[in-house]
Design a protein around this motif. Sequence first.
Motif, PDB file in Angstrom:
ATOM      1  N   ARG A   1      28.499  46.128  43.010  1.00 11.50           N
ATOM      2  CA  ARG A   1      27.544  45.196  42.399  1.00 11.50           C
ATOM      3  C   ARG A   1      28.227  43.859  42.137  1.00 11.50           C
ATOM      4  NH1 ARG A   1      23.153  48.049  41.624  1.00 11.50           N
ATOM      5  NH2 ARG A   1      23.287  50.292  41.191  1.00 11.50           N
ATOM      6  N   TRP A   2      27.459  42.810  42.170  1.00  8.80           N
ATOM      7  CA  TRP A   2      27.971  41.440  42.043  1.00  8.80           C
ATOM      8  C   TRP A   2      28.587  41.212  40.670  1.00  8.80           C
ATOM      9  CZ3 TRP A   2      28.588  37.573  45.477  1.00  8.80           C
ATOM     10  CH2 TRP A   2      28.894  36.305  44.980  1.00  8.80           C
ATOM     11  N   GLN A   3      29.770  40.587  40.678  1.00  6.55           N
ATOM     12  CA  GLN A   3      30.433  40.195  39.430  1.00  6.55           C
ATOM     13  C   GLN A   3      30.901  38.751  39.576  1.00  6.55           C
ATOM     14  OE1 GLN A   3      33.482  42.920  38.032  1.00  6.55           O
ATOM     15  NE2 GLN A   3      32.567  44.610  39.181  1.00  6.55           N
ATOM     16  N   GLU A   4      30.495  37.919  38.668  1.00  4.09           N
ATOM     17  CA  GLU A   4      30.859  36.504  38.730  1.00  4.09           C
ATOM     18  C   GLU A   4      32.381  36.338  38.688  1.00  4.09           C
ATOM     19  OE1 GLU A   4      29.064  33.948  39.284  1.00  4.09           O
ATOM     20  OE2 GLU A   4      27.091  34.938  39.195  1.00  4.09           O
ATOM     21  N   ASN A   5      32.879  35.486  39.566  1.00  2.42           N
ATOM     22  CA  ASN A   5      34.304  35.135  39.637  1.00  2.42           C
ATOM     23  C   ASN A   5      35.215  36.324  39.967  1.00  2.42           C
ATOM     24  OD1 ASN A   5      33.681  32.437  38.841  1.00  2.42           O
ATOM     25  ND2 ASN A   5      33.616  33.130  36.702  1.00  2.42           N
ATOM     26  N   ALA A   6      34.617  37.421  40.477  1.00  2.00           N
ATOM     27  CA  ALA A   6      35.442  38.589  40.811  1.00  2.00           C
ATOM     28  C   ALA A   6      36.105  38.426  42.167  1.00  2.00           C
ATOM     29  CB  ALA A   6      34.590  39.855  40.810  1.00  2.00           C
ATOM     30  N   LEU A   7      35.454  37.709  43.076  1.00  2.00           N
ATOM     31  CA  LEU A   7      36.005  37.489  44.408  1.00  2.00           C
ATOM     32  C   LEU A   7      36.138  35.997  44.651  1.00  2.00           C
ATOM     33  CD1 LEU A   7      33.969  40.089  46.506  1.00  2.00           C
ATOM     34  CD2 LEU A   7      36.312  40.286  45.694  1.00  2.00           C
ATOM     35  N   ASN A   8      37.279  35.605  45.170  1.00  2.00           N
ATOM     36  CA  ASN A   8      37.503  34.198  45.466  1.00  2.00           C
ATOM     37  C   ASN A   8      37.287  33.925  46.943  1.00  2.00           C
ATOM     38  OD1 ASN A   8      38.343  33.608  42.789  1.00  2.00           O
ATOM     39  ND2 ASN A   8      40.353  34.509  43.254  1.00  2.00           N
TER      40      ASN A   8
END
Length: 303
Positions: free
Chosen positions: A234-241
């Motif tokens: 699930r989408w997490q803010e700032n989890a992937l650059n």
Amino acid sequence: MNFVTVQDLVNRFQLEVLAGEKEMHRAIPKPRAHRPGLEFVGYFDFFSHAHVQVLGSKEITYLHKLSEEERNLRIGNIVKYHPPCFVVTRNQEGLKYLKKYCEEENIPLLRTAEPTTKFLDMVDTYLAKALAPEMAVHGVCVNVSGIGILLRGKSGVGKSETAHTLIRRGHRLVADDIVVMKKTGPETILGTHNGKSKEFLALRSIGLVNVSRLYGRKAFQDETRIVLDIELTRWQENALNNDLELEPKFTEYMDVRIPHIEIQLQPGRDVAGLVEAAANNWYLRQQGYSAVEDFMKRLESGE
């Protein structure tokens, strides 16, 4: 541990049973067949006695030319090791002496019309898969442009829906929900279904569908070599650059390392398209191409 019997071999290749009918339950513990050549001349240091023993034209012709006394000695030296079975190829005849020893030692003697080399290839392939170490994984297995991918993630994250989109784009389903993984080589993992779920895909709000009936036979394939492990999260803010190149990660299955990628889901995001991109990018890397290296060269050259 998987289990294969002589009867399984007979059923698979429609073999004729010449002797040892009561011993069809015997186990075949090793995945490769063996042609006893050196053993017939008395060299047993590396005898693969736990393997299926295949007798081709060379072996049978050699035995035919021996005297009865010498032939009894050569065969007797082999049958005392009690291999799982003997298979004679090319429907060769004149096997009375072989029948005699196999009946005395309760060893199945089988026969096929297939040429020796072809039969060896077929039986080796069959046994390698049937006896391969295996494990079951919760997920979906798909073949994207010839590249096997395992899709994993928590229940309800969208694995089956992503697989459905890929199928509509011309790719193939291998297994849904339960993926059976077989280790067929030191660096090879095959993904397949468990038989019961073959061709079926479970879609939330729709139910169970048969992809072959919906989209044709090309929508499904029986197995594929898994070369990418993709986890849907699930989408997490700032989890992937948005890095130019991510550090390689791997997931290990039965001591085989598979490249691992995480793809985060968000409404409107083309997850199936990202899976396609990951598959194609993996293929390019196998061909020696790196987009990052190409990009850096352009920067250095001023293009």
